[in-house]
Design a protein around this motif. Structure first.
Motif, PDB file in Angstrom:
ATOM      1  N   TYR A 107      24.777  46.511 -16.786  1.00 25.77           N
ATOM      2  CA  TYR A 107      24.388  46.106 -15.424  1.00 25.77           C
ATOM      3  C   TYR A 107      25.078  44.816 -15.005  1.00 25.77           C
ATOM      4  CZ  TYR A 107      21.288  45.360 -11.405  1.00 25.77           C
ATOM      5  OH  TYR A 107      20.783  45.181 -10.142  1.00 25.77           O
ATOM      6  N   ASP A 108      25.034  43.800 -15.848  1.00 27.20           N
ATOM      7  CA  ASP A 108      25.649  42.513 -15.495  1.00 27.20           C
ATOM      8  C   ASP A 108      27.166  42.644 -15.383  1.00 27.20           C
ATOM      9  OD1 ASP A 108      23.143  41.349 -15.488  1.00 27.20           O
ATOM     10  OD2 ASP A 108      23.329  40.494 -17.493  1.00 27.20           O
ATOM     11  N   LYS A 166      19.033  51.768 -11.373  1.00 20.32           N
ATOM     12  CA  LYS A 166      19.888  50.674 -11.849  1.00 20.32           C
ATOM     13  C   LYS A 166      21.331  50.873 -11.386  1.00 20.32           C
ATOM     14  CE  LYS A 166      19.003  47.779 -14.574  1.00 20.32           C
ATOM     15  NZ  LYS A 166      18.606  46.360 -14.429  1.00 20.32           N
ATOM     16  N   THR A 175      30.048  54.277 -12.204  1.00 19.88           N
ATOM     17  CA  THR A 175      29.022  54.355 -13.240  1.00 19.88           C
ATOM     18  C   THR A 175      28.338  55.705 -13.147  1.00 19.88           C
ATOM     19  OG1 THR A 175      27.268  53.081 -14.337  1.00 19.88           O
ATOM     20  CG2 THR A 175      27.061  53.383 -11.949  1.00 19.88           C
ATOM     21  N   SER A 234      21.464  49.887  -7.632  1.00 20.19           N
ATOM     22  CA  SER A 234      21.277  48.450  -7.382  1.00 20.19           C
ATOM     23  C   SER A 234      22.373  47.607  -7.999  1.00 20.19           C
ATOM     24  CB  SER A 234      19.902  47.994  -7.904  1.00 20.19           C
ATOM     25  OG  SER A 234      19.833  48.078  -9.320  1.00 20.19           O
ATOM     26  N   SER A 235      23.099  48.162  -8.988  1.00 17.40           N
ATOM     27  CA  SER A 235      24.183  47.401  -9.629  1.00 17.40           C
ATOM     28  C   SER A 235      25.308  47.094  -8.655  1.00 17.40           C
ATOM     29  CB  SER A 235      24.745  48.187 -10.818  1.00 17.40           C
ATOM     30  OG  SER A 235      25.516  49.302 -10.378  1.00 17.40           O
ATOM     31  N   PRO A 271      24.715  51.946 -16.522  1.00 22.84           N
ATOM     32  CA  PRO A 271      24.259  50.902 -15.609  1.00 22.84           C
ATOM     33  C   PRO A 271      23.076  50.099 -16.140  1.00 22.84           C
ATOM     34  CG  PRO A 271      23.456  53.030 -14.874  1.00 22.84           C
ATOM     35  CD  PRO A 271      24.370  53.301 -16.041  1.00 22.84           C
ATOM     36  N   ILE A 276      28.820  45.316 -14.498  1.00 26.18           N
ATOM     37  CA  ILE A 276      29.112  46.021 -13.247  1.00 26.18           C
ATOM     38  C   ILE A 276      29.055  45.046 -12.084  1.00 26.18           C
ATOM     39  CG2 ILE A 276      28.257  47.744 -11.621  1.00 26.18           C
ATOM     40  CD1 ILE A 276      27.323  49.375 -14.041  1.00 26.18           C
ATOM     41  N   GLN A 277      27.996  44.250 -12.017  1.00 25.85           N
ATOM     42  CA  GLN A 277      27.865  43.318 -10.901  1.00 25.85           C
ATOM     43  C   GLN A 277      29.000  42.297 -10.890  1.00 25.85           C
ATOM     44  OE1 GLN A 277      23.808  41.755 -10.417  1.00 25.85           O
ATOM     45  NE2 GLN A 277      23.572  43.513  -9.051  1.00 25.85           N
TER      46      GLN A 277
END
Length: 373
Positions: free
Chosen positions: A291-292, A325, A306, A328-329, A287, A294-295
């Protein structure tokens, strides 16, 4: 500021609609499957091998041995006591039976002088044909559910006793690697073995108890088209069910689709990357680095798994930065090796606020946390 009663009627109606919507979110049932976030466990079946075997692993590689210092309680305890709603099962092909019935690690441990090794597989389950659940053949073989069918039966028994549970995601990793030449050579997953995975799933769970690709796709041309047009099923439609996904990248997902366009007739979802019309599940385990991605996948309607921690590092350092992370992802399934702390390392433990079983996905539904009825 005007009170609700002094607002114009259209505003009052809008406010009423919002309140009704949020009330539905609070109960959970009007949320859709991709609108929630739950805790999962990694290698959910795994138990530590005998200490002599652990010492042998450490002699070979101290770093590898450090990554293996975790284990998990039986699946029903994970579900009931820690609210786990995603698990991972590593599955080996064993069509003739007996391939993993006599782990070489046990023989080596006895040669090293170990005398207190408990009898392995006293019921003879490993001698029977069928898929087996273990981490690494011969050396990291201890499992609370040594066969895939037993794992499924264990899950179903708990599900039957808790019929209103939100869906349990079951990740199935098809193992066919051989980390060292002296280890037992695995049998690859060919077309027949891929069919056997579905056959064992369907021997335990009926279609009515599984969120299948067919049930999500409906009459749409593809899974992505269905998700785009209608979204995932609601929790009210999914309570008491399970959902399967293959935890493998690359060739195996595509082999699994061969002859099954858009996963027609298949039990599991697969990760086919960000653009495939049948790809509505993603495994993005880092994550921080991903991160990007996942979002983007969550916003595109995919279900995402994750990991909050890996290789015991976060537990040793009592470090929550990766877990934060992960949450919040917006990943739906945040997997951990520590749903409860290992006090020999630290107080590190991954959980949702207030011990909730699930909460609205913070990326999609930033509302109050929810608990399971």
């Amino acid at each position: 500021m005007p009170s609700c009663l002094t607002m114009p009627i259209p505003c009052r109606l809008a406010l009423f609609a919002i309140c009704v919507l949020l009330a539905g979110f609070a109960s959970g049932d009007e949320l859709r499957l991709n609108h929630i976030q739950v805790i999962g466990t990694h290698n959910s079946y795994r138990q530590q091998p005998h200490r002599t075997v652990r010492t042998l692993i450490e002699t070979t590689s101290k770093e590898v041995a450090r990554t293996l210092e975790y284990d998990h309680r039986p699946l029903p305890e994970q579900f009931s006591d820690f609210g786990i709603r995603q698990i991972e099962l590593d599955v080996f092909n064993d069509p003739q039976g007996g391939l993993f019935a006599t782990p070489r690690g046990i023989a080596v441990a006895k040669m090293a002088g170990a005398t207190d090794i408990a009898p392995y597989d006293p019921e003879g389950l490993m001698k029977k044909p069928g898929l087996k659940v273990l981490h690494v053949q011969d050396v990291d073989y201890v499992s609370t559910v040594p066969t895939f069918t037993l794992a499924l039966q264990t899950i179903k028994a708990w599900s039957d006793a808790n019929p209103r549970h939100i869906p349990i995601m079951i990740l199935v990793e098809l193992k066919q690697d051989r980390p060292a030449p002296l280890l037992t050579a695995p049998v690859p997953f060919d077309a027949a073995a891929l069919d056997a995975v579905d056959e064992e799933i369907c021997s335990v769970f009926s279609d009515q108890r599984i969120v299948t690709p067919d049930s999500v796709r409906g009459k749409h041309a593809s899974l992505r088209a269905a998700i785009s047009a209608e979204g995932w099923p609601t929790l009210s439609a999914c309570r008491g069910k399970v959902i399967f996904a293959m935890d493998n990248p690359g060739r195996l997902p595509r082999d699994y689709m061969n002859g099954h366009d858009y996963l027609e007739g298949r039990a599991m979802f697969v990760d086919l990357g960000p653009n495939h019309p049948a790809g509505v599940f993603r495994k993005l385990n880092n994550p921080v680095a991903q991160y990007d991605a996942i979002q983007a996948a969550v916003k595109a309607g995919c279900l995402v798994r994750t990991r909050a921690d890996a290789d015991t590092q976060e537990a040793r350092a009592n470090d929550y930065s990766r877990a934060e992370k992960a949450f919040s992802s917006g990943a739906h399934f945040v997997s951990t090796d520590y749903p409860y702390p290992d006090e020999t390392k630290s107080s590190y433990r991954v959980r949702l606020p207030d011990e909730a079983v699930f909460r609205p996905n913070p990326l999609l539904i930033p509302t109050a946390d929810s608990t399971e009825e």
